[in-house]
Design an enzyme around this catalytic site. Structure first.
Site, PDB file in Angstrom:
ATOM      1  CG  ASP A   1      -0.382  -0.243   2.512  1.00 50.48           C
ATOM      2  OD1 ASP A   1       0.967  -0.793   2.572  1.00 50.48           O
ATOM      3  OD2 ASP A   1      -0.923   0.073   3.324  1.00 50.48           O
TER       4      ASP A   1
ATOM      5  CD  GLU B   1      10.015  -1.102  11.031  1.00 49.94           C
ATOM      6  OE1 GLU B   1      10.068  -1.309  12.165  1.00 49.94           O
ATOM      7  OE2 GLU B   1       8.986  -0.581  10.279  1.00 49.94           O
TER       8      GLU B   1
HETATM    9  N1  UDP Z   1       0.524  -7.659   6.005  1.00 51.18           N
HETATM   10  C1  UDP Z   1       0.439  -9.112   5.705  1.00 51.18           C
HETATM   11  N2  UDP Z   1      -0.279  -9.796   6.645  1.00 51.18           N
HETATM   12  C2  UDP Z   1      -1.126  -9.033   7.622  1.00 51.18           C
HETATM   13  C3  UDP Z   1      -1.319  -7.571   7.722  1.00 51.18           C
HETATM   14  C4  UDP Z   1      -0.308  -7.057   6.775  1.00 51.18           C
HETATM   15  O1  UDP Z   1       1.356  -9.381   5.015  1.00 51.18           O
HETATM   16  O2  UDP Z   1      -1.939  -9.869   8.188  1.00 51.18           O
HETATM   17  C5  UDP Z   1       1.202  -6.822   4.772  1.00 51.18           C
HETATM   18  C6  UDP Z   1       0.428  -5.650   4.271  1.00 51.18           C
HETATM   19  O3  UDP Z   1      -0.121  -6.406   2.978  1.00 51.18           O
HETATM   20  C7  UDP Z   1       1.576  -4.669   4.030  1.00 51.18           C
HETATM   21  C8  UDP Z   1       2.426  -4.869   4.997  1.00 51.18           C
HETATM   22  O4  UDP Z   1       2.138  -6.311   5.643  1.00 51.18           O
HETATM   23  O5  UDP Z   1       2.312  -4.816   2.700  1.00 51.18           O
HETATM   24  C9  UDP Z   1       2.237  -3.963   6.273  1.00 51.18           C
HETATM   25  O6  UDP Z   1       0.996  -3.922   6.776  1.00 51.18           O
HETATM   26  P1  UDP Z   1      -0.382  -2.634   6.786  1.00 51.18           P
HETATM   27  O7  UDP Z   1      -0.167  -1.841   5.427  1.00 51.18           O
HETATM   28  O8  UDP Z   1      -1.544  -3.500   6.940  1.00 51.18           O
HETATM   29  O9  UDP Z   1       0.492  -2.157   8.041  1.00 51.18           O
HETATM   30  P2  UDP Z   1       0.741  -0.285   8.217  1.00 51.18           P
HETATM   31  O10 UDP Z   1       1.326   0.006   7.216  1.00 51.18           O
HETATM   32  O11 UDP Z   1      -0.997   0.060   8.122  1.00 51.18           O
HETATM   33  O12 UDP Z   1       1.282  -0.412   9.416  1.00 51.18           O
HETATM   34 MN    MN Z   2       0.689  -0.075   5.003  1.00 52.89          MN
END
Ligand code: UDP
Ligand code: MN
Length: 237
Positions: A105, A186
């Site tokens: 995203d 990270e």
């Molecule tokens: N993701 C995943 N499994 C999950 C939740 C998230 O593989 O159960 C992936 C998601 O597709 C993205 C990354 O991990 O590429 C970070 O997740 P998200 O964008 O939901 O987290 P945020 O950016 O909101 O912290």
């Molecule tokens: Mn995200």
């Protein structure tokens, strides 16, 4: 010749998944010498995901590694099982190039690819639309990283976002690992590489430019139709 970039994208099924991956694929289609490591967090690789990735024409590897079932609540480490599988795949199969963790995203400027390709060990750059300060970035003094600007230090050695660094694969030693600790993925990964702050290469004009954003998509609301979406789509809704 140009170093390859291994763009690691963890992804999981939800209504927004295909639009996110469609948009991301349209960015990556503009990038030369890129290999897309698409890492599903499911027991098997999604055919729908594969279709989108294949249509892009980008060279790719599709792997899957299910997230441990206990991580289904709200604050869990997101995308770790699949990133770990991608790290293992790279360590076993790739000996040179650049590793970058690009979520499905996020939004990334094409110029950043040309910069991260030059990474000797670990490079870093600002990430926009993140945390309480709106940006997370290394602080650069006289061309060297002197500290970090991030709204959540969290007693981390390297308080940076997943999208804020790139790693030369030759620097990815056997000790490289990513823990299942929300907020520390990270930092613990960078520490596991044996990284020292003086070795960090600041990019994006000494970290004065934002070239990648932690964009998020508003969650799609289940339509109010008289059909049982839960039954039709498993737990996707
Ligand atoms: N993701 C995943 N499994 C999950 C939740 C998230 O593989 O159960 C992936 C998601 O597709 C993205 C990354 O991990 O590429 C970070 O997740 P998200 O964008 O939901 O987290 P945020 O950016 O909101 O912290
Ligand atoms: Mn995200």
């Amino acid at each position: 010749d140009l170093k390859m970039i291994y763009y690691v994208t963890p992804t999981y099924p939800r209504p927004e998944q295909i639009p996110e991956l469609t948009r991301l694929s349209h960015t990556l289609m503009h990038v030369p010498r890129i290999h897309w490591v698409i890492a599903d967090d499911q027991p098997i690789c999604s055919e729908t995901v594969k279709t989108v990735v294949r249509r892009s024409g980008i060279p790719f590897t599709h792997i899957s590694s299910p997230k441990p079932f206990q991580y289904k609540s709200n604050n869990f480490p997101r995308g770790v099982a699949n990133r770990r599988a991608a790290i293992d795949w790279i360590r076993q199969n790739i000996h040179e190039g650049i590793l970058y963790f690009g979520d499905d995203d996020n939004t990334i400027d094409l110029q950043l690819f040309e910069e991260m390709r030059m990474t000797k060990r670990v490079s870093m750059f600002p990430v926009g639309l993140i945390g309480g300060y709106g940006v997370s970035s290394p602080i650069v003094k006289d061309g060297k990283v002197a500290g970090f600007f991030d709204s959540w230090p969290g007693s981390r050695t390297f308080p940076v976002d997943m999208a804020g660094f790139a790693v030369n694969i030759e620097f990815l030693t056997s000790s490289a690992s990513m823990p299942y600790i929300a907020g520390h993925e990270e930092d613990k990964f960078l520490v596991s590489l044996g990284l020292k702050i003086e070795d960090i290469e600041p990019l994006a004009d000494n970290c004065t430019k934002v070239m990648v954003w932690h964009t998020r998509t508003v969650k799609f609301k289940k339509p109010t139709l008289k059909v049982n979406f839960d039954k039709m789509n498993g737990d996707q809704y």
